[in-house]
Design a protein around this motif. Structure first.
Motif, PDB file in Angstrom:
ATOM      1  N   ARG A  43       0.883  -1.167   0.000  1.00 42.90           N
ATOM      2  CA  ARG A  43       0.000   0.000   0.000  1.00 42.90           C
ATOM      3  C   ARG A  43       0.918   1.214   0.000  1.00 42.90           C
ATOM      4  N   PRO A  44       1.145   1.804  -1.183  1.00 45.34           N
ATOM      5  CA  PRO A  44       2.133   2.892  -1.247  1.00 45.34           C
ATOM      6  C   PRO A  44       1.709   4.096  -0.406  1.00 45.34           C
ATOM      7  N   GLU A  45       2.720   4.882  -0.036  1.00 47.05           N
ATOM      8  CA  GLU A  45       2.483   6.123   0.735  1.00 47.05           C
ATOM      9  C   GLU A  45       1.463   7.021   0.049  1.00 47.05           C
ATOM     10  N   ALA A  46       1.513   7.043  -1.292  1.00 48.09           N
ATOM     11  CA  ALA A  46       0.637   7.969  -2.022  1.00 48.09           C
ATOM     12  C   ALA A  46      -0.815   7.498  -2.070  1.00 48.09           C
ATOM     13  N   THR A  47      -1.073   6.264  -1.639  1.00 45.91           N
ATOM     14  CA  THR A  47      -2.473   5.806  -1.578  1.00 45.91           C
ATOM     15  C   THR A  47      -3.190   6.599  -0.491  1.00 45.91           C
ATOM     16  N   ARG A  48      -4.351   7.099  -0.848  1.00 46.72           N
ATOM     17  CA  ARG A  48      -5.081   7.936   0.108  1.00 46.72           C
ATOM     18  C   ARG A  48      -5.594   7.091   1.275  1.00 46.72           C
ATOM     19  N   ASP A  49      -5.582   7.684   2.465  1.00 48.13           N
ATOM     20  CA  ASP A  49      -5.970   6.960   3.682  1.00 48.13           C
ATOM     21  C   ASP A  49      -7.331   6.289   3.557  1.00 48.13           C
ATOM     22  N   GLU A  50      -8.262   6.983   2.926  1.00 49.09           N
ATOM     23  CA  GLU A  50      -9.639   6.483   2.897  1.00 49.09           C
ATOM     24  C   GLU A  50      -9.838   5.391   1.836  1.00 49.09           C
ATOM     25  N   SER A  51      -8.807   5.116   1.032  1.00 50.79           N
ATOM     26  CA  SER A  51      -8.954   4.149  -0.054  1.00 50.79           C
ATOM     27  C   SER A  51      -8.682   2.712   0.410  1.00 50.79           C
ATOM     28  N   THR A  52      -9.376   1.762  -0.228  1.00 48.46           N
ATOM     29  CA  THR A  52      -9.121   0.345   0.086  1.00 48.46           C
ATOM     30  C   THR A  52      -8.077  -0.225  -0.890  1.00 48.46           C
ATOM     31  N   GLU A  53      -7.482   0.671  -1.673  1.00 49.34           N
ATOM     32  CA  GLU A  53      -6.530   0.262  -2.705  1.00 49.34           C
ATOM     33  C   GLU A  53      -5.304  -0.448  -2.141  1.00 49.34           C
ATOM     34  N   LYS A  54      -4.878  -1.477  -2.865  1.00 51.26           N
ATOM     35  CA  LYS A  54      -3.583  -2.088  -2.578  1.00 51.26           C
ATOM     36  C   LYS A  54      -3.030  -2.638  -3.894  1.00 51.26           C
ATOM     37  N   PHE A  55      -1.739  -2.883  -3.920  1.00 48.48           N
ATOM     38  CA  PHE A  55      -1.117  -3.403  -5.141  1.00 48.48           C
ATOM     39  C   PHE A  55      -0.473  -4.745  -4.838  1.00 48.48           C
ATOM     40  N   LEU A  56      -0.689  -5.672  -5.746  1.00 46.36           N
ATOM     41  CA  LEU A  56      -0.010  -6.958  -5.624  1.00 46.36           C
ATOM     42  C   LEU A  56       1.142  -6.957  -6.608  1.00 46.36           C
ATOM     43  N   VAL A  57       2.315  -7.271  -6.108  1.00 42.35           N
ATOM     44  CA  VAL A  57       3.513  -7.278  -6.942  1.00 42.35           C
ATOM     45  C   VAL A  57       3.970  -8.726  -7.030  1.00 42.35           C
ATOM     46  N   ALA A  58       3.840  -9.304  -8.229  1.00 43.12           N
ATOM     47  CA  ALA A  58       4.178 -10.715  -8.424  1.00 43.12           C
ATOM     48  C   ALA A  58       5.430 -10.793  -9.293  1.00 43.12           C
ATOM     49  N   ARG A  59       6.474 -11.416  -8.753  1.00 44.90           N
ATOM     50  CA  ARG A  59       7.754 -11.481  -9.484  1.00 44.90           C
ATOM     51  C   ARG A  59       8.157 -12.932  -9.704  1.00 44.90           C
ATOM     52  N   GLY A  60       8.968 -13.130 -10.720  1.00 42.55           N
ATOM     53  CA  GLY A  60       9.484 -14.478 -10.989  1.00 42.55           C
ATOM     54  C   GLY A  60       8.433 -15.361 -11.648  1.00 42.55           C
ATOM     55  N   PHE A  61       7.951 -14.926 -12.813  1.00 36.44           N
ATOM     56  CA  PHE A  61       6.933 -15.707 -13.531  1.00 36.44           C
ATOM     57  C   PHE A  61       7.470 -17.107 -13.812  1.00 36.44           C
ATOM     58  N   LYS A  62       6.664 -18.123 -13.428  1.00 33.17           N
ATOM     59  CA  LYS A  62       7.138 -19.512 -13.558  1.00 33.17           C
ATOM     60  C   LYS A  62       6.781 -20.124 -14.904  1.00 33.17           C
ATOM     61  N   GLY A  63       5.952 -19.441 -15.693  1.00 38.38           N
ATOM     62  CA  GLY A  63       5.458 -20.056 -16.928  1.00 38.38           C
ATOM     63  C   GLY A  63       4.175 -20.806 -16.616  1.00 38.38           C
ATOM     64  N   ILE A  64       3.472 -21.264 -17.679  1.00 44.96           N
ATOM     65  CA  ILE A  64       2.183 -21.910 -17.400  1.00 44.96           C
ATOM     66  C   ILE A  64       2.182 -23.403 -17.690  1.00 44.96           C
ATOM     67  N   LYS A  65       3.326 -23.946 -18.155  1.00 45.34           N
ATOM     68  CA  LYS A  65       3.333 -25.361 -18.539  1.00 45.34           C
ATOM     69  C   LYS A  65       3.123 -26.297 -17.355  1.00 45.34           C
ATOM     70  N   SER A  66       3.821 -25.985 -16.253  1.00 44.21           N
ATOM     71  CA  SER A  66       3.810 -26.939 -15.144  1.00 44.21           C
ATOM     72  C   SER A  66       2.632 -26.773 -14.199  1.00 44.21           C
ATOM     73  N   THR A  67       1.778 -25.759 -14.458  1.00 46.90           N
ATOM     74  CA  THR A  67       0.646 -25.551 -13.544  1.00 46.90           C
ATOM     75  C   THR A  67      -0.647 -25.654 -14.332  1.00 46.90           C
ATOM     76  N   SER A  68      -1.748 -25.919 -13.643  1.00 44.01           N
ATOM     77  CA  SER A  68      -3.036 -25.918 -14.357  1.00 44.01           C
ATOM     78  C   SER A  68      -3.375 -24.465 -14.625  1.00 44.01           C
ATOM     79  N   SER A  69      -3.961 -24.180 -15.783  1.00 44.56           N
ATOM     80  CA  SER A  69      -4.062 -22.785 -16.201  1.00 44.56           C
ATOM     81  C   SER A  69      -5.425 -22.155 -15.952  1.00 44.56           C
ATOM     82  N   SER A  70      -6.285 -22.786 -15.149  1.00 47.27           N
ATOM     83  CA  SER A  70      -7.603 -22.185 -14.998  1.00 47.27           C
ATOM     84  C   SER A  70      -7.584 -21.051 -13.984  1.00 47.27           C
ATOM     85  N   THR A  71      -8.030 -19.873 -14.427  1.00 48.51           N
ATOM     86  CA  THR A  71      -8.241 -18.745 -13.515  1.00 48.51           C
ATOM     87  C   THR A  71      -9.691 -18.363 -13.679  1.00 48.51           C
TER      88      THR A  71
END
Ligand SMILES: C[S@@+](CC[C@H](N)C(=O)[O-])C[C@H]1O[C@@H](n2cnc3c(N)ncnc32)[C@H](O)[C@@H]1O
Length: 250
Positions: free
Chosen positions: A221-249
């Motif tokens: 939740r960056p500093e610049a996010t306003r206090d009253e906001s429910t905003e958050k950011f998900l930071v996902a690193r190290g993409f594993k590729g989709i071959k070894s996992t089931s791909s349903s989202t």
């Protein structure tokens, strides 16, 4: 002494508005919500800072903080910015990836897309007036990528807020899954996905889905996010590729 204060004020006019907590005038006839918005804008240090540093909006500081912490944007990177208008994340990405070829390092590529019109940003390719969730828009992005994969997919997409918390959460989750599905197709191995959510009942499942495809998932939740906001950011690193996992989202 008087002169000292005169110079201090002259040299710091932009900060003075913040110091003295400027209250907007000429609000007569404006709706209460517009009055609140104007007052908040004038009192917001990030609005001031963005003006001074030539960013199109205060959101720039959210991506700058994310990048400061996780070093996700590097010279030479290919970046897709979903929900790019008015363009401050694209501006940050252009600089950080050296898409403007200011440094000697490899030059990056930055592509922004938004439903709203996008006014040109030097050294970025912009698709304005395009709904990211539409197949034609994603085909257009693939055409521009021309077989290349992206290092970083950013989504700061947000629907028009209705004020009904559950509905707004549901709508942003739909956008987030749309961005994730696209990211799964076009991200390089070890690549990054950053996504905004308004927190709610489906956030945890979304985070779990990210963990299936990325080695590291962090919530910020960056500093610049306003206090009253429910905003958050998900930071996902190290993409594993989709071959070894089931791909349903969802
Ligand atoms: C918070 S703003 C993004 C601010 C931007 N990151 C910046 O720094 O300038 C959210 C944006 O998401 C866009 N958006 C929402 N739904 C979209 C969709 N389906 N396709 C493309 N853009 C969308 C909105 O038009 C809006 O411009």
């Amino acid at each position: 002494m008087k002169c000292f204060f005169r110079n201090l004020i002259a040299n710091n006019l932009h900060t003075c508005a913040v110091l003295f907590r400027e209250v907007p005038r000429n609000l007569k006839g404006k709706k209460h919500s517009s009055q609140l918005w104007l007052t908040r804008q004038l009192q917001d240090p990030y609005v001031e800072k963005a003006k001074r540093e030539n960013y199109r909006c205060r959101s720039a500081y959210k991506l700058l903080e994310i990048n400061e912490r996780f070093k996700i944007l590097q010279p030479g990177h290919i970046v897709i910015d979903c929900g790019a208008a008015p363009g401050s994340w694209t501006q940050v990405a252009v600089k950080a990836t050296n898409a403007n070829a200011v440094q000697k390092d490899a030059g990056g590529i930055v592509i922004g897309i938004d439903k709203q019109p996008l006014y040109p940003i030097e050294n970025a390719t912009l698709l304005g007036g395009m709904d990211f969730t539409a197949a034609e828009s994603q085909n257009e992005l693939l055409k521009i990528l021309n077989g290349k994969k992206a290092d970083v997919i950013l989504s700061d997409m947000a629907p028009n807020a209705t004020g009904v918390r559950d509905l707004d959460h549901e709508n942003i989750i739909q956008l987030a899954y749309s961005a994730l599905r696209f990211a799964l197709q076009i991200t390089k191995g070890n690549g990054v996905f950053v996504c905004k959510l308004w927190d709610g009942g489906k956030s945890q499942q979304f985070e779990k889905d990210l963990i299936r495809f990325y080695k590291y998932v962090k919530c910020i939740r960056p500093e610049a996010t306003r206090d009253e906001s429910t905003e958050k950011f998900l930071v996902a690193r190290g993409f594993k590729g989709i071959k070894s996992t089931s791909s349903s989202t969802t």
